[in-house]
Design a protein around this motif. Structure first.
Motif, PDB file in Angstrom:
ATOM      1  N   ARG A 101       6.564  24.459  27.072  1.00 11.96           N
ATOM      2  CA  ARG A 101       7.822  23.784  26.717  1.00 11.96           C
ATOM      3  C   ARG A 101       7.730  22.282  26.944  1.00 11.96           C
ATOM      4  NH1 ARG A 101      11.763  23.904  23.111  1.00 11.96           N
ATOM      5  NH2 ARG A 101      13.705  23.029  23.912  1.00 11.96           N
ATOM      6  N   VAL A 102       7.019  21.880  27.993  1.00 13.93           N
ATOM      7  CA  VAL A 102       6.832  20.447  28.240  1.00 13.93           C
ATOM      8  C   VAL A 102       6.098  19.804  27.061  1.00 13.93           C
ATOM      9  CG1 VAL A 102       5.707  18.740  29.735  1.00 13.93           C
ATOM     10  CG2 VAL A 102       6.890  20.709  30.740  1.00 13.93           C
ATOM     11  N   ILE A 103       5.056  20.451  26.592  1.00 13.23           N
ATOM     12  CA  ILE A 103       4.303  19.931  25.437  1.00 13.23           C
ATOM     13  C   ILE A 103       5.188  19.921  24.192  1.00 13.23           C
ATOM     14  CG2 ILE A 103       2.259  20.205  23.994  1.00 13.23           C
ATOM     15  CD1 ILE A 103       1.603  19.565  26.909  1.00 13.23           C
ATOM     16  N   GLN A 104       5.945  20.999  24.005  1.00 11.83           N
ATOM     17  CA  GLN A 104       6.799  21.102  22.814  1.00 11.83           C
ATOM     18  C   GLN A 104       7.852  20.000  22.766  1.00 11.83           C
ATOM     19  OE1 GLN A 104       8.201  25.065  23.389  1.00 11.83           O
ATOM     20  NE2 GLN A 104       6.386  26.032  22.507  1.00 11.83           N
ATOM     21  N   VAL A 105       8.543  19.790  23.878  1.00 13.84           N
ATOM     22  CA  VAL A 105       9.612  18.787  23.892  1.00 13.84           C
ATOM     23  C   VAL A 105       9.045  17.376  23.834  1.00 13.84           C
ATOM     24  CG1 VAL A 105      11.529  17.813  25.224  1.00 13.84           C
ATOM     25  CG2 VAL A 105      11.221  20.297  25.110  1.00 13.84           C
ATOM     26  N   ASN A 106       8.109  17.085  24.718  1.00 11.18           N
ATOM     27  CA  ASN A 106       7.645  15.705  24.863  1.00 11.18           C
ATOM     28  C   ASN A 106       6.782  15.239  23.701  1.00 11.18           C
ATOM     29  OD1 ASN A 106       8.872  16.170  27.306  1.00 11.18           O
ATOM     30  ND2 ASN A 106       7.097  15.693  28.561  1.00 11.18           N
ATOM     31  N   LEU A 107       5.860  16.076  23.276  1.00 18.71           N
ATOM     32  CA  LEU A 107       4.934  15.674  22.206  1.00 18.71           C
ATOM     33  C   LEU A 107       5.417  16.103  20.828  1.00 18.71           C
ATOM     34  CD1 LEU A 107       2.344  14.540  21.075  1.00 18.71           C
ATOM     35  CD2 LEU A 107       1.134  16.594  21.861  1.00 18.71           C
ATOM     36  N   LEU A 108       5.581  17.409  20.643  1.00 13.53           N
ATOM     37  CA  LEU A 108       5.983  17.881  19.320  1.00 13.53           C
ATOM     38  C   LEU A 108       7.400  17.432  18.968  1.00 13.53           C
ATOM     39  CD1 LEU A 108       4.443  21.470  19.359  1.00 13.53           C
ATOM     40  CD2 LEU A 108       3.437  19.314  18.597  1.00 13.53           C
ATOM     41  N   GLY A 109       8.268  17.329  19.989  1.00 19.63           N
ATOM     42  CA  GLY A 109       9.618  16.843  19.742  1.00 19.63           C
ATOM     43  C   GLY A 109       9.625  15.397  19.267  1.00 19.63           C
ATOM     44  N   SER A 110       8.712  14.586  19.806  1.00 20.14           N
ATOM     45  CA  SER A 110       8.599  13.197  19.343  1.00 20.14           C
ATOM     46  C   SER A 110       8.117  13.137  17.899  1.00 20.14           C
ATOM     47  CB  SER A 110       7.643  12.421  20.248  1.00 20.14           C
ATOM     48  OG  SER A 110       8.182  12.283  21.543  1.00 20.14           O
ATOM     49  N   ALA A 111       7.147  13.979  17.574  1.00 24.32           N
ATOM     50  CA  ALA A 111       6.662  14.024  16.191  1.00 24.32           C
ATOM     51  C   ALA A 111       7.764  14.482  15.240  1.00 24.32           C
ATOM     52  CB  ALA A 111       5.457  14.950  16.096  1.00 24.32           C
ATOM     53  N   SER A 112       8.539  15.470  15.673  1.00 27.28           N
ATOM     54  CA  SER A 112       9.641  15.950  14.840  1.00 27.28           C
ATOM     55  C   SER A 112      10.703  14.873  14.664  1.00 27.28           C
ATOM     56  CB  SER A 112      10.264  17.207  15.466  1.00 27.28           C
ATOM     57  OG  SER A 112       9.332  18.271  15.472  1.00 27.28           O
ATOM     58  N   THR A 113      10.964  14.125  15.722  1.00 29.89           N
ATOM     59  CA  THR A 113      11.933  13.032  15.640  1.00 29.89           C
ATOM     60  C   THR A 113      11.477  11.985  14.638  1.00 29.89           C
ATOM     61  OG1 THR A 113      12.617  13.389  17.940  1.00 29.89           O
ATOM     62  CG2 THR A 113      13.099  11.237  16.973  1.00 29.89           C
ATOM     63  N   ALA A 114      10.210  11.609  14.713  1.00 27.27           N
ATOM     64  CA  ALA A 114       9.677  10.630  13.764  1.00 27.27           C
ATOM     65  C   ALA A 114       9.770  11.148  12.334  1.00 27.27           C
ATOM     66  CB  ALA A 114       8.231  10.302  14.114  1.00 27.27           C
ATOM     67  N   ARG A 115       9.378  12.394  12.140  1.00 33.12           N
ATOM     68  CA  ARG A 115       9.386  12.977  10.794  1.00 33.12           C
ATOM     69  C   ARG A 115      10.791  12.968  10.202  1.00 33.12           C
ATOM     70  NH1 ARG A 115       7.649  17.583  12.242  1.00 33.12           N
ATOM     71  NH2 ARG A 115       5.454  17.008  12.238  1.00 33.12           N
ATOM     72  N   ALA A 116      11.778  13.269  11.024  1.00 31.45           N
ATOM     73  CA  ALA A 116      13.148  13.354  10.529  1.00 31.45           C
ATOM     74  C   ALA A 116      13.726  11.989  10.169  1.00 31.45           C
ATOM     75  CB  ALA A 116      14.031  14.034  11.568  1.00 31.45           C
ATOM     76  N   PHE A 117      13.375  10.957  10.949  1.00 28.93           N
ATOM     77  CA  PHE A 117      14.041   9.663  10.789  1.00 28.93           C
ATOM     78  C   PHE A 117      13.210   8.618  10.051  1.00 28.93           C
ATOM     79  CE2 PHE A 117      16.508  11.559  14.229  1.00 28.93           C
ATOM     80  CZ  PHE A 117      17.802  11.243  13.827  1.00 28.93           C
ATOM     81  N   LEU A 118      11.946   8.897   9.782  1.00 31.86           N
ATOM     82  CA  LEU A 118      11.118   7.902   9.108  1.00 31.86           C
ATOM     83  C   LEU A 118      11.625   7.502   7.725  1.00 31.86           C
ATOM     84  CD1 LEU A 118       7.442   8.700  10.135  1.00 31.86           C
ATOM     85  CD2 LEU A 118       8.648   6.528  10.386  1.00 31.86           C
ATOM     86  N   PRO A 119      12.168   8.410   6.922  1.00 27.20           N
ATOM     87  CA  PRO A 119      12.688   7.945   5.626  1.00 27.20           C
ATOM     88  C   PRO A 119      13.726   6.831   5.769  1.00 27.20           C
ATOM     89  CG  PRO A 119      12.494  10.326   5.621  1.00 27.20           C
ATOM     90  CD  PRO A 119      12.225   9.884   7.031  1.00 27.20           C
ATOM     91  N   ALA A 120      14.616   6.966   6.741  1.00 28.00           N
ATOM     92  CA  ALA A 120      15.633   5.928   6.961  1.00 28.00           C
ATOM     93  C   ALA A 120      14.996   4.662   7.524  1.00 28.00           C
ATOM     94  CB  ALA A 120      16.707   6.449   7.920  1.00 28.00           C
ATOM     95  N   LEU A 121      14.002   4.799   8.389  1.00 27.02           N
ATOM     96  CA  LEU A 121      13.335   3.616   8.933  1.00 27.02           C
ATOM     97  C   LEU A 121      12.531   2.884   7.872  1.00 27.02           C
ATOM     98  CD1 LEU A 121      12.091   4.877  12.440  1.00 27.02           C
ATOM     99  CD2 LEU A 121      14.071   3.433  11.929  1.00 27.02           C
TER     100      LEU A 121
END
Length: 283
Positions: A101-121
């Motif tokens: 869960r630590v890996i999922q939230v900290n690493l994969l969650g960051s990648a998911s955050t970038a993927r979701a918001f990059l079009p707007a950025l």
């Protein structure tokens, strides 16, 4: 108008970063798992703030939230990938679900955050700010999951920077040492982990005040720096980095004698630490 998205905004580092950005006239979108805490922070950030309850490891939900934030504010200029959890203890005796869960939230969650918001950025030629840690620079025993995740987000951010520079999007990495947050206070409730940290050489084992740390991070973020440091001494570690694993191993052989048995005798706590970790576990 400038709009910033902050994940893990219900408490601690994310909460104060959101407040500091709001005080500079930036509209903030708060993301996290605790709706009551998020509502409190949004109120304290002023009338221009809004919040969304979302798990950063849920790609579909994040995509929906990203669209809603864009629709609500009309644009997104800054994304702070701050959401994170931690656990401690020897790898051999760790709980696989908690470790993962630590890996999922900290690493994969960051990648998911970038993927979701990059079009707007890309549209705003904005800036993605990844919160890493001292743990990205120095990997220490009893914290393997956290160190692996923070080393991972550092590498992820460097790769992302190279990818999106052509689109005018900046990417920064924020480094901070032990800082007075719920996560660190939660880790200190484990007497063995607290004693281990106390044996770290100065200034690595010290707990730093939250506000000056956030002031440094926000100042660097607003300047779109590629690296931002919450404490003055952290840049020196980049120079010494090739030597760090050998030095840590040599020191650990002496300093950690008996720590594993003490940790097991104390209850072998493998839970996510702090109030934020408890909220993530409930989720």
């Amino acid at each position: 108008m400038t709009v910033a998205v902050v994940t893990g905004a219900a408490r601690g580092l994310g909460e104060l970063m959101a407040k500091k950005l709001a005080r500079r006239g930036i509209k903030v979108a708060l993301l996290g798992l605790e709706p009551e805490e998020l509502a409190r922070v949004a109120k304290e950030c002023g009338s221009g703030a809004a919040f969304w309850t979302v798990d950063v490891t849920d790609d579909a939900a994040l995509a929906v939230v990203a669209a809603e934030v864009k629709e609500h504010f009309g644009r997104i200029d800054i994304v702070v990938a701050n959401a994170g959890v931690a656990t401690g203890g020897p790898v051999e005796f760790s709980d696989p679900a908690t470790f993962n869960r630590v890996i999922q939230v900290n690493l994969l969650g960051s990648a998911s955050t970038a993927r979701a918001f990059l079009p707007a950025l890309r549209e705003s030629k904005g800036y993605f700010f990844q919160i890493a840690s001292l743990a990205a620079l120095i990997s220490v025993p009893m914290m393997a999951a956290y160190c692996a995740s923070k080393s991972g987000v550092e590498a992820f951010a460097h790769s992302l920077r190279a990818e999106v520079a052509v689109h005018g999007v900046g990417v920064g990495v924020g480094y901070l040492s032990w800082t007075d947050t719920d996560m660190v206070r939660g880790a200190d409730q484990d007497v063995v982990l607290r004693d281990m940290r106390a044996k770290m050489p100065y200034p690595g084992g010290k707990t730093y005040a939250l506000e000056p740390t956030v002031d440094r991070l926000v100042a660097g973020l607003l300047r779109r720096r590629p690296q931002v440091y919450g404490q003055w001494w952290l840049p020196a570690l980049r120079v010494a980095r090739p030597l760090v694993p050998t030095v840590v191993t040599m020191k650990s052989v002496k300093l950690l004698e008996g720590f594993e048995e003490r940790w097991k005798a104390a209850g072998a706590d493998t839970r996510l630490v702090g109030a934020g970790g408890a909220a993530n576990t409930e989720e």
